[in-house]
Design an enzyme around this catalytic site. Structure first.
Site, PDB file in Angstrom:
ATOM      1  N   LYS A   2       0.851  -1.202   0.000  1.00  0.00           N
ATOM      2  CA  LYS A   2       0.000   0.000   0.000  1.00  0.00           C
ATOM      3  C   LYS A   2       0.890   1.256   0.000  1.00  0.00           C
ATOM      4  CE  LYS A   2      -3.998  -2.270   2.113  1.00  0.00           C
ATOM      5  NZ  LYS A   2      -3.514  -3.591   2.553  1.00  0.00           N
TER       6      LYS A   2
ATOM      7  N   ARG B 142      -7.851 -15.381   5.589  1.00  0.00           N
ATOM      8  CA  ARG B 142      -8.279 -16.209   6.727  1.00  0.00           C
ATOM      9  C   ARG B 142      -9.222 -17.334   6.349  1.00  0.00           C
ATOM     10  NH1 ARG B 142     -10.203 -11.111  10.018  1.00  0.00           N
ATOM     11  NH2 ARG B 142     -10.386 -10.412   7.852  1.00  0.00           N
TER      12      ARG B 142
HETATM   13  O1  3DU Z   1      -9.867 -10.822   5.182  1.00  0.00           O
HETATM   14  P1  3DU Z   1      -8.812 -11.794   4.705  1.00  0.00           P
HETATM   15  O2  3DU Z   1      -8.213 -12.626   5.799  1.00  0.00           O
HETATM   16  O3  3DU Z   1      -9.282 -12.626   3.541  1.00  0.00           O
HETATM   17  O4  3DU Z   1      -7.555 -10.938   4.182  1.00  0.00           O
HETATM   18  C1  3DU Z   1      -7.649  -9.978   3.180  1.00  0.00           C
HETATM   19  C2  3DU Z   1      -6.283  -9.508   2.755  1.00  0.00           C
HETATM   20  O5  3DU Z   1      -6.443  -8.503   1.760  1.00  0.00           O
HETATM   21  C3  3DU Z   1      -5.423  -8.900   3.827  1.00  0.00           C
HETATM   22  O6  3DU Z   1      -4.064  -9.187   3.516  1.00  0.00           O
HETATM   23  C4  3DU Z   1      -5.671  -7.420   3.722  1.00  0.00           C
HETATM   24  O7  3DU Z   1      -4.586  -6.636   4.114  1.00  0.00           O
HETATM   25  C5  3DU Z   1      -5.865  -7.272   2.220  1.00  0.00           C
HETATM   26  N1  3DU Z   1      -6.730  -6.155   1.844  1.00  0.00           N
HETATM   27  C6  3DU Z   1      -8.004  -6.022   2.299  1.00  0.00           C
HETATM   28  O8  3DU Z   1      -8.478  -6.848   3.089  1.00  0.00           O
HETATM   29  C7  3DU Z   1      -8.763  -4.933   1.853  1.00  0.00           C
HETATM   30  C8  3DU Z   1      -8.257  -4.048   1.001  1.00  0.00           C
HETATM   31  O9  3DU Z   1      -8.996  -3.073   0.555  1.00  0.00           O
HETATM   32  C9  3DU Z   1      -6.963  -4.218   0.546  1.00  0.00           C
HETATM   33  C10 3DU Z   1      -6.223  -5.282   0.979  1.00  0.00           C
END
Ligand code: 3DU
Length: 244
Positions: A80, A224
């Protein structure tokens, strides 16, 4: 690069490998184990600062990147990037030298003295830049939907300007949260089919895989809901099949 990997694996799933563990050795071992277990069901792997801060870039994260490449998976650093030019340039160079194929950057900082150095380096080294256009968390609306008042024409939300910057700057992709299918559809209208749409926020954050793909996403970023499941490989396969 990701398009080729996606065709080969018949998958639109980018694994977000965001594991945490105070023991770096165990963290590296588990990260590699999960990556190998799910590799046939994904088309790329995205790392975040969890692993960079805990393992370091050298003799840590670079080992994961090497294994990803052996598995024919492109690698994305979710940095980012959002600083002034010379700092951005250092950050970008460090990630390229570690072996990443692409980075995520924020368009908020603008072009001149901002992301110009990032794109210049990426272009000269054949690397990808993916711009944040609309984040997946509920609070994202506060800023990304903020209306701007141009000198000519109607007020427009900030994310539309970001989508247009992605085209103008020749970004390889944009991030639009899977939690916002209507925004995905709007961004698709704005960027056409040259720019890939990556959507995080599936599963754990409440986004629906099928709806995001139907709205126009090319790739789903899933963390996750794959790595924290009792059977990561079965979970990856489930998401792969949902996003066919
Ligand atoms: O919620 P999850 O565990 O599936 O992770 C989502 C990933 O995507 C995590 O690495 C987070 O930093 C990234 N991400 C977002 O969740 C949202 C965004 O807008 C950009 C990146």
């Amino acid at each position: 690069m990701i398009r080729k990997a996606s065709h080969a694996s018949k998958s639109r799933i980018v694994l977000a490998l965001d594991l945490e563990n105070p023991d770096p050795k165990a963290l590296l071992q588990r990260s590699v184990q999960i990556l190998k277990e799910v590799s046939t069901y994904i088309c790329a792997v995205k790392l975040n600062r969890q692993l960079v801060l805990s393992l370091g870039l050298r003799e840590g994260v670079d080992r994961i990147l090497k294994i990803a490449h052996e598995l024919s998976l492109p690698t994305i650093m979710d940095a980012k990037i959002n600083d002034v030019g010379h700092t951005n340039e250092f950050i970008m160079r460090s990630y390229i030298e570690a072996g990443f194929d692409g980075v995520i950057a924020s368009p908020v900082v603008g072009w001149e003295g901002g992301l110009d150095s990032v794109f210049r380096l990426a272009n000269s080294k054949g690397k990808a830049v993916i711009l944040l256009v609309y984040m997946s968390n509920p609070g994202a609306e506060t800023f990304y939907s903020l209306k701007t008042v141009p000198a000519v024409g109607n007020p427009r939300p900030v994310f539309e300007l970001f989508a247009e910057m992605a085209t103008e700057w020749k970004a390889n992709g944009v991030i639009v949260g899977a939690t916002k299918p209507e925004i995905i559809a709007r961004v698709r209208e704005l960027v056409g089919h040259e720019v890939a749409i990556f959507s995080p926020g599936v599963g754990a954050q409440g986004g629906d895989a099928k709806r995001a793909i139907a709205a126009g996403s090319d790739y789903l970023i899933v963390g996750r809901s794959i790595y924290a499941e009792p059977n990561p490989s079965a979970a990856a396969k489930r998401y792969r099949d949902m996003a066919m």
